[in-house]
Design an enzyme around this catalytic site. Structure first.
Site, PDB file in Angstrom:
ATOM      1  N   LYS A  73      15.840  12.837  -5.230  1.00  0.00           N
ATOM      2  CA  LYS A  73      17.255  12.604  -5.528  1.00  0.00           C
ATOM      3  C   LYS A  73      17.949  13.901  -5.920  1.00  0.00           C
ATOM      4  CE  LYS A  73      20.417  10.297  -8.722  1.00  0.00           C
ATOM      5  NZ  LYS A  73      20.553   9.647 -10.041  1.00  0.00           N
TER       6      LYS A  73
ATOM      7  N   HIS B 179      20.233  17.340 -11.010  1.00  0.00           N
ATOM      8  CA  HIS B 179      21.671  17.114 -11.141  1.00  0.00           C
ATOM      9  C   HIS B 179      22.368  18.402 -11.550  1.00  0.00           C
ATOM     10  CE1 HIS B 179      19.689  13.256 -11.749  1.00  0.00           C
ATOM     11  NE2 HIS B 179      20.796  12.679 -11.326  1.00  0.00           N
TER      12      HIS B 179
ATOM     13  N   GLU C  79      21.090  17.894 -18.009  1.00  0.00           N
ATOM     14  CA  GLU C  79      21.427  17.409 -16.665  1.00  0.00           C
ATOM     15  C   GLU C  79      22.591  16.425 -16.701  1.00  0.00           C
ATOM     16  OE1 GLU C  79      18.908  16.982 -13.561  1.00  0.00           O
ATOM     17  OE2 GLU C  79      17.392  18.403 -14.253  1.00  0.00           O
TER      18      GLU C  79
END
Length: 256
Positions: free
Chosen positions: A170, A143, A87
């Site tokens: 997130k 991510h 990530e």
């Protein structure tokens, strides 16, 4: 309607997005210097990117380092993060090692929040439950440092993370064109208004995505990241510069 989460004296999900400053130092001297700067510029939150720490494999030393950072920060809430290579981070570790590190940090009592890479680990909901039993709050994160997927994929990722039991959701992605930035901002707005009451953190990385780091108040992102030293992701502004821009935008929003 987002329900705020209070960590120490900071409310996440209420008012302007909170500014989080990552610490990326490799050793004790660098990390304590960064923690001191974070306190001086009065960032709302701090994040220890422990994947940069050169002694992460020594549990005793990394836990001592975590304790020292906690003391240096005073009452500034601390996020503990190990970003793996898959990530975009520096940690080349097994899933078992990853879980052991973040659980040890949580059990120490010196981390207020722990970041969990949601799509990189099996039985992630069980891991989040184990972290919650230590008393920490959990950020479920994803991510993509290469691209931004289409809006439906982004939305479904948020919805999937929302089912995990995590406290904050997130997402960080890399845009290839401005429409990618607009898509992430629109998806975040829809997610926060229609699908979840949890605080959401969303950012489009790099220079192209810089507006997403400034304008979170307008599309529903509750936290933004800024630097006091080396950036932990492309496109981060220095804390004081970001605060100035966010305050100007907030004033404009109020006036309008």
């Amino acid at each position: 309607m987002t329900k705020e989460i209070k960590i120490r004296e900071i409310s996440i999900g209420n008012g302007q997005p909170k500014i989080c400053a990552p610490m990326t130092g490799k050793d004790r001297t660098a990390l304590l210097e960064e923690a001191c700067k974070i306190r001086e510029v009065k960032a709302d939150l701090a994040e220890w990117r422990a994947d940069f720490y050169e002694e992460l494999s020594n549990e005793e030393r990394f836990l001592d380092m975590l304790r020292e950072i906690r003391c240096e920060l005073g009452e500034i809430p601390l996020i503990f993060t190990i970003r793996t290579a898959s990530e975009g981070g520096n940690a080349e570790i097994s899933e078992k090692e990853y879980e052991e590190y973040i659980l040890a940090a949580a059990e120490s009592g010196n981390a207020d929040l722990v970041d969990v890479e949601y799509f990189s680990h099996e039985n992630v909901s069980d891991l989040i439950s184990r972290l919650h039993r230590t008393g920490v709050k959990v950020i479920a994160s994803t991510h993509d440092f290469e691209k931004t997927d289409d809006s439906n994929i982004l939305k479904n990722r948020f919805i999937d993370m929302d089912t995990s039991g995590a406290d904050i959701l997130k997402m960080a992605v890399m845009p290839q064109k401005f429409d990618d930035v607009a898509d992430l901002m629109q998806v975040t707005k829809e997610i926060t208004e229609e699908y979840t009451e949890k605080p959401v953190i969303a950012m489009s990385m790099g220079n192209l995505g810089s507006m997403s780091r400034i304008a979170g108040e307008n599309f529903g992102s509750a936290v933004t990241f800024a630097t006091v030293g080396k950036a932990s992701a492309p496109g981060q502004f220095p804390v004081e510069e970001l605060r100035m821009m966010m305050n100007a935008l907030h004033k404009k929003n109020v006036e309008d």
